[in-house]
Design a protein around this motif. Structure first.
Motif, PDB file in Angstrom:
ATOM      1  N   ALA A  59       9.398 -11.554  -6.062  1.00  0.00           N
ATOM      2  CA  ALA A  59       8.036 -11.434  -6.601  1.00  0.00           C
ATOM      3  C   ALA A  59       7.076 -10.901  -5.547  1.00  0.00           C
ATOM      4  N   LYS A  60       7.229 -11.317  -4.293  1.00  0.00           N
ATOM      5  CA  LYS A  60       6.359 -10.827  -3.221  1.00  0.00           C
ATOM      6  C   LYS A  60       6.593  -9.348  -2.942  1.00  0.00           C
ATOM      7  N   GLN A  61       7.774  -8.837  -3.292  1.00  0.00           N
ATOM      8  CA  GLN A  61       8.062  -7.416  -3.087  1.00  0.00           C
ATOM      9  C   GLN A  61       7.300  -6.533  -4.065  1.00  0.00           C
ATOM     10  N   ARG A  62       6.903  -7.089  -5.192  1.00  0.00           N
ATOM     11  CA  ARG A  62       6.292  -6.278  -6.243  1.00  0.00           C
ATOM     12  C   ARG A  62       4.771  -6.258  -6.141  1.00  0.00           C
ATOM     13  N   VAL A  63       4.192  -5.169  -6.621  1.00  0.00           N
ATOM     14  CA  VAL A  63       2.735  -5.056  -6.678  1.00  0.00           C
ATOM     15  C   VAL A  63       2.230  -6.077  -7.686  1.00  0.00           C
ATOM     16  N   THR A  64       1.243  -6.850  -7.284  1.00  0.00           N
ATOM     17  CA  THR A  64       0.669  -7.881  -8.153  1.00  0.00           C
ATOM     18  C   THR A  64      -0.851  -7.731  -8.188  1.00  0.00           C
ATOM     19  N   SER A  65      -1.451  -8.355  -9.165  1.00  0.00           N
ATOM     20  CA  SER A  65      -2.905  -8.332  -9.298  1.00  0.00           C
ATOM     21  C   SER A  65      -3.534  -9.001  -8.073  1.00  0.00           C
ATOM     22  N   PRO A  66      -4.692  -8.517  -7.629  1.00  0.00           N
ATOM     23  CA  PRO A  66      -5.381  -9.180  -6.521  1.00  0.00           C
ATOM     24  C   PRO A  66      -5.740 -10.636  -6.836  1.00  0.00           C
ATOM     25  N   ASN A  67      -5.820 -10.988  -8.121  1.00  0.00           N
ATOM     26  CA  ASN A  67      -6.174 -12.348  -8.533  1.00  0.00           C
ATOM     27  C   ASN A  67      -4.971 -13.271  -8.675  1.00  0.00           C
ATOM     28  N   ASP A  68      -3.782 -12.745  -8.577  1.00  0.00           N
ATOM     29  CA  ASP A  68      -2.554 -13.518  -8.745  1.00  0.00           C
ATOM     30  C   ASP A  68      -2.290 -14.332  -7.477  1.00  0.00           C
ATOM     31  N   TRP A  69      -1.898 -15.592  -7.640  1.00  0.00           N
ATOM     32  CA  TRP A  69      -1.596 -16.426  -6.474  1.00  0.00           C
ATOM     33  C   TRP A  69      -0.455 -15.842  -5.655  1.00  0.00           C
ATOM     34  N   MET A  70       0.413 -15.065  -6.289  1.00  0.00           N
ATOM     35  CA  MET A  70       1.521 -14.452  -5.565  1.00  0.00           C
ATOM     36  C   MET A  70       1.001 -13.424  -4.553  1.00  0.00           C
ATOM     37  N   THR A  71      -0.181 -12.879  -4.792  1.00  0.00           N
ATOM     38  CA  THR A  71      -0.802 -11.938  -3.863  1.00  0.00           C
ATOM     39  C   THR A  71      -1.398 -12.672  -2.661  1.00  0.00           C
ATOM     40  N   THR A  72      -2.016 -13.813  -2.904  1.00  0.00           N
ATOM     41  CA  THR A  72      -2.783 -14.489  -1.849  1.00  0.00           C
ATOM     42  C   THR A  72      -1.999 -15.546  -1.072  1.00  0.00           C
ATOM     43  N   ASP A  73      -1.093 -16.250  -1.709  1.00  0.00           N
ATOM     44  CA  ASP A  73      -0.386 -17.352  -1.052  1.00  0.00           C
ATOM     45  C   ASP A  73       0.818 -16.807  -0.283  1.00  0.00           C
ATOM     46  N   ALA A  74       0.911 -17.142   0.992  1.00  0.00           N
ATOM     47  CA  ALA A  74       1.957 -16.545   1.812  1.00  0.00           C
ATOM     48  C   ALA A  74       2.663 -17.531   2.739  1.00  0.00           C
ATOM     49  N   LEU A  75       2.277 -18.800   2.743  1.00  0.00           N
ATOM     50  CA  LEU A  75       2.903 -19.793   3.620  1.00  0.00           C
ATOM     51  C   LEU A  75       3.783 -20.732   2.805  1.00  0.00           C
TER      52      LEU A  75
END
Length: 117
Positions: A66-82
């Motif tokens: 999921a982190k490999q794919r382009v996601t919406s700026p509002n998606d938690w997958m975009t912002t959460d990284a730890l």
């Protein structure tokens, strides 16, 4: 058939997954601060003479596609990284960083035909 219909390309981010830990804390999983691996497409690369705990890898693995794919700026997958180490006594985390983007071809990654609707 138009050129657009023939294009079977898609893009994925390259990822870097790095061990981070609060200064002075003991890491229980055998890693060291700054240890990392990279991911390009479906391939994981470790630097020479460096390993990763299978338990740490298991904790982060479900998130990587999921982190490999382009996601919406509002998606938690975009912002959460730890991602926390799965050992409750280990204070380390794995930080996922999106790096360059790479283009792949559907026909080079699967034998299943591409059907455009």
């Amino acid at each position: 058939m138009s050129n657009t219909a023939q294009d079977d390309s898609f893009q994925l981010y390259d990822l870097r997954v790095e061990v981070v830990c609060p200064p002075g804390k003991r890491i229980m999983c055998g890693a060291k601060e700054g240890d990392y691996f990279t991911m390009q497409g479906e391939m994981i690369y470790l630097p020479p003479n460096q390993g990763i705990s299978i338990y740490s890898l298991a904790a982060v693995m479900p998130l990587l596609p999921a982190k490999q794919r382009v996601t919406s700026p509002n998606d938690w997958m975009t912002t959460d990284a730890l991602i926390a180490c799965p050992d409750p006594n280990c204070p380390s985390q794995l930080q996922i960083t999106r790096e360059g983007i790479r283009t792949f071809s559907h026909s080079e990654t699967t034998i299943v035909p591409l059907h455009h609707k």
